[in-house]
Scaffold this active site. Structure first.
Site, PDB file in Angstrom:
ATOM      1  N   LYS A 131     -23.670 -33.934  22.876  1.00 50.67           N
ATOM      2  CA  LYS A 131     -24.081 -34.641  24.402  1.00 50.67           C
ATOM      3  C   LYS A 131     -24.957 -33.714  24.989  1.00 50.67           C
ATOM      4  CE  LYS A 131     -21.843 -38.122  22.993  1.00 50.67           C
ATOM      5  NZ  LYS A 131     -20.729 -37.780  22.232  1.00 50.67           N
TER       6      LYS A 131
ATOM      7  N   ARG B 216     -16.945 -21.345   5.532  1.00 50.51           N
ATOM      8  CA  ARG B 216     -15.976 -22.215   6.091  1.00 50.51           C
ATOM      9  C   ARG B 216     -15.157 -21.197   7.450  1.00 50.51           C
ATOM     10  NH1 ARG B 216     -11.460 -23.574   4.541  1.00 50.51           N
ATOM     11  NH2 ARG B 216     -12.365 -23.492   2.311  1.00 50.51           N
TER      12      ARG B 216
ATOM     13  N   ASP C 217     -11.272 -32.803  28.318  1.00 53.54           N
ATOM     14  CA  ASP C 217     -12.323 -33.106  27.715  1.00 53.54           C
ATOM     15  C   ASP C 217     -13.513 -32.939  28.883  1.00 53.54           C
ATOM     16  OD1 ASP C 217     -14.711 -34.650  26.696  1.00 53.54           O
ATOM     17  OD2 ASP C 217     -13.560 -35.763  25.442  1.00 53.54           O
TER      18      ASP C 217
ATOM     19  N   TYR D 230     -12.550 -41.812  26.307  1.00 55.29           N
ATOM     20  CA  TYR D 230     -13.427 -42.063  25.157  1.00 55.29           C
ATOM     21  C   TYR D 230     -12.725 -42.918  24.157  1.00 55.29           C
ATOM     22  CZ  TYR D 230     -16.381 -41.467  21.053  1.00 55.29           C
ATOM     23  OH  TYR D 230     -17.176 -42.130  20.076  1.00 55.29           O
TER      24      TYR D 230
HETATM   25  N1  PLP Z   1     -15.331 -37.231  24.301  1.00 54.88           N
HETATM   26  C1  PLP Z   1     -16.325 -38.080  24.888  1.00 54.88           C
HETATM   27  C2  PLP Z   1     -16.028 -38.103  26.311  1.00 54.88           C
HETATM   28  C3  PLP Z   1     -17.331 -38.631  24.334  1.00 54.88           C
HETATM   29  O1  PLP Z   1     -18.004 -39.610  24.886  1.00 54.88           O
HETATM   30  C4  PLP Z   1     -17.527 -38.775  22.955  1.00 54.88           C
HETATM   31  C5  PLP Z   1     -18.464 -39.439  21.956  1.00 54.88           C
HETATM   32  O2  PLP Z   1     -19.201 -40.084  22.809  1.00 54.88           O
HETATM   33  C6  PLP Z   1     -16.621 -37.655  22.031  1.00 54.88           C
HETATM   34  C7  PLP Z   1     -15.643 -36.987  22.650  1.00 54.88           C
HETATM   35  C8  PLP Z   1     -16.750 -37.588  20.533  1.00 54.88           C
HETATM   36  O3  PLP Z   1     -17.649 -36.671  20.064  1.00 54.88           O
HETATM   37  P1  PLP Z   1     -18.585 -36.760  18.826  1.00 54.88           P
HETATM   38  O4  PLP Z   1     -19.074 -37.877  18.576  1.00 54.88           O
HETATM   39  O5  PLP Z   1     -19.365 -35.690  18.878  1.00 54.88           O
HETATM   40  O6  PLP Z   1     -17.321 -36.481  17.913  1.00 54.88           O
END
Ligand code: PLP
Length: 406
Positions: free
Chosen positions: A219, A69, A194, A122
């Site tokens: 992604k 960890r 983000d 998101y």
């Molecule tokens: N940020 C964006 C723009 C996203 O589209 C997503 C998930 O779809 C996330 C964060 C969250 O990521 P995770 O599903 O890997 O936790």
């Protein structure tokens, strides 16, 4: 900066050229005994050669691994690669994008602090700010991120953080990163962006002055839809505090196997993005003239509201686009398009080698009331497409036949 003088395919090829060697080689570990691929280290604890080595490891006087960890070779390699791609001093990888986002925000804010964030973001990040963090005394004002002045106007004396997500989900609205950063610096605030949608192929927020970048590596960075993971990147000081909280403290550690998968996916990242960004621009231009389409959203389109800004602050226009069906009964017809595609895949997520298509009104945003959905820029006939690496011609043929049924 996306030049108007150079054809877009040449811009994409040049960007892939800048990143490809990093994608393959950054983070390579010299001590791998001849194996070209870093072996997956599936060890929860690491042995010591001597009592002195152990004592020094606990004092951080050597770089010996102690416990999974707190560190692992696969995690270190992936962190070095992501830091190189984002132009960051340091990066920390996490169990998911949400672990990175919640850890980044909570490492900066404390009880009594206030955040300004985009109204269109998101959904789970919005829930973190709207529903979860108020329990710990952190509140948020949501603004229209297309208007940098709205960020400035929402700042209060308790404000600590300006949060960005650009281009936005699902209409790819572009926020003025440089201007928002300028306001933040003037007021002594920190910024988080983000960068999941744009990826470091299309946008490098740290170079625009942002303090921390957060990612869902699930992604386009991983790119194969086989591993959930997240990351944050920025100055060593900010990253170390966030890593200590989210990975060591909250336990949001990325499994070594997922680190290996994402690291392997990253080797082809620049090539995949060059292809996907080219396809997205081609599909956007063709959808624009399709009789069944009322509106197309992609920053490459000269009439997209964020086009000029995207040219200034991005390296490429990205691999996501969305479009609205023309005419009535859009909710039912949107579903028919999804059911009609054969090459594109009907699934959530984005940034995959497969082209992914979603209909937010009947799925991700279906539980929202009409007003909230409108504020999130989601209409009944809106479809979001994440371009994969299939042939653009095959994808166009597929969309065209699915639209014919709708
Ligand atoms: N940020 C964006 C723009 C996203 O589209 C997503 C998930 O779809 C996330 C964060 C969250 O990521 P995770 O599903 O890997 O936790």
């Amino acid at each position: 900066m996306i030049s108007t003088a150079t054809p877009y395919p040449a811009v994409l090829a040049a960007r892939a050229g800048q990143l490809s060697t990093m994608c393959v080689h950054a983070g390579e570990d010299a001590s791998r005994h001849g194996a070209l691929d870093l072996p997956i280290t599936l060890s929860s604890a690491f042995g010591f050669e001597s009592a002195d080595e152990a004592a020094a490891a606990f004092k951080r006087e050597n770089d010996a691994y102690i416990y999974g960890r707190w560190g692992n070779p696969n995690i270190d390699a992936l962190e070095a690669k992501l830091a190189a791609l984002e132009g960051a001093q340091a990066a920390s990888v996490t169990a998911s994008g949400m672990a990175a986002i919640s850890g980044a925000v909570m490492s900066i804010c404390q009880s009594g602090d206030h955040v300004v964030a985009p109204r269109s973001m998101y959904a789970e990040s919005a829930r973190l700010l709207r529903e979860r963090l108020p329990r710990f005394g952190v509140t948020t004002t949501f603004v229209d991120a297309r208007d940098a002045g709205a960020y400035a106007a929402a700042i209060r004396k308790e404000t600590r953080l300006l949060y960005l997500e650009t281009p936005s989900n699902p209409v790819l609205a572009v926020a003025d990163v440089g201007e928002i950063v300028r306001v933040a610096k003037e007021r002594g605030l920190l910024t988080i962006a983000d960068n999941t949608f744009a990826t470091p192929f299309s946008q490098t927020p740290l170079a625009l002055g942002v303090d921390l970048v957060v990612h869902s590596m699930t992604k386009a960075l991983g790119g194969h839809g086989d591993a959930i993971g997240g990351a944050l990147a920025g100055s060593r000081a900010l990253v170390d505090v966030a890593r200590d909280l989210v990975v060591k403290g909250f336990g949001g550690v990325l499994a070594p196997f997922n680190a290996f998968l994402i690291d392997r996916g990253l080797r082809t990242f620049a090539l995949r993005q060059a292809q996907a960004c080219a396809t997205a621009a081609t599909l956007a231009a063709r959808l624009k003239t399709h009789p069944k389409i009322a509106r197309v959203y992609h920053p490459s389109l000269p009439d997209h509201a964020g086009h000029a800004l995207a040219r200034q602050q991005m390296h490429a226009f990205g691999s996501l686009l969305s479009f609205e069906l023309a005419g009535g009964d859009a909710l039912a017809r949107g579903k028919r398009v999804l059911e009609g595609v054969r090459v594109a895949t009907h699934a959530v997520s984005l940034g995959d080698v497969r082209t992914l298509l979603v209909h937010p009104a009947s799925t991700t945003h279906s539980t929202m009331n009409v007003e909230t959905r409108a504020l999130a820029d989601v209409t009944d006939g809106l479809l979001r497409l994440s371009a994969g690496i299939e042939s653009a011609e095959d994808l166009w043929g597929d969309l065209d036949q699915a639209l014919a049924r709708a």
